[in-house]
Scaffold this motif. Sequence first.
Motif, short mmCIF file in Angstrom:
data_model
loop_
_atom_site.label_atom_id
_atom_site.label_comp_id
_atom_site.label_asym_id
_atom_site.label_seq_id
_atom_site.Cartn_x
_atom_site.Cartn_y
_atom_site.Cartn_z
N ALA A 100 -89.65 -47.86 -8.06
CA ALA A 100 -90.53 -46.96 -8.82
C ALA A 100 -90.04 -45.53 -8.69
CB ALA A 100 -91.97 -47.09 -8.33
N ASP A 101 -89.31 -45.25 -7.61
CA ASP A 101 -88.67 -43.94 -7.43
C ASP A 101 -87.35 -43.98 -8.20
OD1 ASP A 101 -87.16 -41.74 -6.62
OD2 ASP A 101 -87.66 -41.98 -4.49
N PRO A 102 -87.21 -43.19 -9.25
CA PRO A 102 -86.00 -43.25 -10.08
C PRO A 102 -84.72 -42.85 -9.35
CG PRO A 102 -87.38 -41.39 -10.73
CD PRO A 102 -88.16 -42.18 -9.72
N GLU A 103 -84.85 -42.23 -8.18
CA GLU A 103 -83.68 -41.83 -7.40
C GLU A 103 -83.08 -42.99 -6.60
OE1 GLU A 103 -82.21 -38.74 -7.53
OE2 GLU A 103 -83.64 -38.53 -9.19
N VAL A 104 -83.84 -44.06 -6.40
CA VAL A 104 -83.37 -45.17 -5.59
C VAL A 104 -82.37 -46.01 -6.38
CG1 VAL A 104 -84.04 -47.30 -4.37
CG2 VAL A 104 -85.42 -45.22 -4.15
N ALA A 105 -81.16 -46.15 -5.82
CA ALA A 105 -80.09 -46.92 -6.45
C ALA A 105 -79.97 -48.32 -5.87
CB ALA A 105 -78.76 -46.19 -6.30
N LEU A 106 -80.26 -48.46 -4.57
CA LEU A 106 -80.18 -49.76 -3.93
C LEU A 106 -81.06 -49.80 -2.70
CD1 LEU A 106 -77.00 -50.17 -1.78
CD2 LEU A 106 -77.37 -48.09 -3.07
N VAL A 107 -81.37 -51.02 -2.28
CA VAL A 107 -82.20 -51.24 -1.11
C VAL A 107 -81.48 -52.25 -0.21
CG1 VAL A 107 -84.41 -52.11 -0.24
CG2 VAL A 107 -84.33 -50.84 -2.40
N HIS A 108 -81.35 -51.89 1.07
CA HIS A 108 -80.81 -52.81 2.07
C HIS A 108 -81.97 -53.40 2.85
CE1 HIS A 108 -76.49 -51.00 2.39
NE2 HIS A 108 -76.73 -51.58 1.25
N VAL A 109 -81.93 -54.70 3.01
CA VAL A 109 -82.90 -55.42 3.83
C VAL A 109 -82.20 -55.72 5.15
CG1 VAL A 109 -84.34 -57.49 4.04
CG2 VAL A 109 -84.02 -56.38 1.79
N PHE B 191 -77.81 -56.52 8.77
CA PHE B 191 -77.93 -56.54 7.32
C PHE B 191 -78.26 -57.96 6.88
CE2 PHE B 191 -75.78 -57.38 3.27
CZ PHE B 191 -76.32 -56.40 2.47
N GLN B 192 -79.29 -58.11 6.04
CA GLN B 192 -79.67 -59.42 5.51
C GLN B 192 -79.15 -59.61 4.09
OE1 GLN B 192 -81.89 -61.73 7.49
NE2 GLN B 192 -80.80 -60.38 8.88
N PHE B 193 -79.51 -58.69 3.21
CA PHE B 193 -79.03 -58.71 1.83
C PHE B 193 -79.35 -57.37 1.19
CE2 PHE B 193 -83.31 -60.54 1.60
CZ PHE B 193 -83.88 -59.92 0.50
N GLU B 194 -78.84 -57.21 -0.03
CA GLU B 194 -78.99 -55.95 -0.78
C GLU B 194 -79.54 -56.26 -2.16
OE1 GLU B 194 -75.60 -53.03 -0.88
OE2 GLU B 194 -75.42 -53.84 -2.91
N VAL B 195 -80.32 -55.34 -2.69
CA VAL B 195 -80.77 -55.40 -4.07
C VAL B 195 -80.45 -54.04 -4.69
CG1 VAL B 195 -82.79 -55.56 -5.60
CG2 VAL B 195 -82.60 -57.08 -3.63
N ARG B 196 -79.86 -54.08 -5.88
CA ARG B 196 -79.49 -52.85 -6.58
C ARG B 196 -80.35 -52.66 -7.81
NH1 ARG B 196 -72.86 -53.23 -6.48
NH2 ARG B 196 -72.69 -53.42 -4.21
N ARG B 197 -80.54 -51.40 -8.18
CA ARG B 197 -81.24 -51.09 -9.43
C ARG B 197 -80.49 -51.82 -10.54
NH1 ARG B 197 -84.94 -47.75 -11.09
NH2 ARG B 197 -85.00 -46.58 -9.15
N GLY B 198 -81.22 -52.49 -11.40
CA GLY B 198 -80.61 -53.24 -12.48
C GLY B 198 -80.38 -54.70 -12.12
N ASP B 199 -80.66 -55.09 -10.87
CA ASP B 199 -80.48 -56.47 -10.43
C ASP B 199 -81.76 -57.29 -10.61
OD1 ASP B 199 -77.87 -56.17 -9.71
OD2 ASP B 199 -78.21 -56.23 -7.54
N GLY B 200 -82.54 -56.96 -11.58
CA GLY B 200 -83.75 -57.75 -11.80
C GLY B 200 -84.87 -56.93 -12.36
N ALA B 201 -86.03 -57.53 -12.38
CA ALA B 201 -87.25 -56.91 -12.91
C ALA B 201 -86.99 -56.24 -14.25
CB ALA B 201 -87.86 -55.94 -11.91
N PRO B 202 -86.73 -57.03 -15.30
CA PRO B 202 -86.46 -56.45 -16.62
C PRO B 202 -87.50 -55.40 -16.99
CG PRO B 202 -86.25 -58.83 -16.68
CD PRO B 202 -86.79 -58.47 -15.33
N GLY B 203 -86.99 -54.30 -17.52
CA GLY B 203 -87.88 -53.21 -17.93
C GLY B 203 -88.22 -52.26 -16.81
N ARG B 204 -87.91 -52.63 -15.59
CA ARG B 204 -88.25 -51.77 -14.46
C ARG B 204 -87.01 -51.21 -13.78
NH1 ARG B 204 -93.16 -51.22 -12.50
NH2 ARG B 204 -92.25 -50.62 -10.53
N ALA B 205 -85.92 -51.94 -13.80
CA ALA B 205 -84.73 -51.51 -13.07
C ALA B 205 -83.73 -50.80 -13.96
CB ALA B 205 -84.09 -52.72 -12.42
#
Length: 180
Positions: free
Chosen positions: A149-158, A166-180
């Motif tokens: 929801a923060d437009p500055e966030v490019a990726l999230v590390h879990v 490190f478990q896994f990573e999710v990047r902006r654009g890697d899901g949630a159509p219309g949101r990423a």
Amino acid sequence: MTRYSPRSIGAEAHRELSERDDAGRQTEPFTAREDGVPVSCIGSPLRCCLRAIRAGERIALVSYAPLRRWAAATGAAPGAYDEQGPVFIHAEECGGPDAPAPGYPFARAGALRTLRRYNADGQIAGGRLFEIPEDAEAGFDRAFDEAFADPEVALVHVRAVEYGCFQFEVRRGDGAPGRA
């Protein structure tokens, strides 16, 4: 089906880590054994294919710097936010995750995770402690929705809280159509 796509360690990084880890150490493969020799690891997460280690597999415990590798590919400069930690990988070539598995990997209810958010420059842009709920998929989806929801966030590390792994990573654009 999850709204975001968890990323494993990529094929090129896996090949490199199979030889030398991100701390510069020679990789030392071993066979995962039920008796825990040399390392108790059966059931631990493999970051190359996002599944648990099985007895008899050739694996390695390596130091991995996911933000450093992402920054090298994108031109970001994480500076002091660059960090590395221990992860298990297959010692030989791995085809990566099987067909999309249901849910998020390593999502044991009650486990504590840190979700670290990074901006396009590789700087920490926030984070939170996350206890995996009984409905892990919905919980992770909400946490990633919150992060992106923060437009500055490019990726999230879990990462696991206990060891910082490190478990896994999710990047902006890697899901949630219309949101990423």
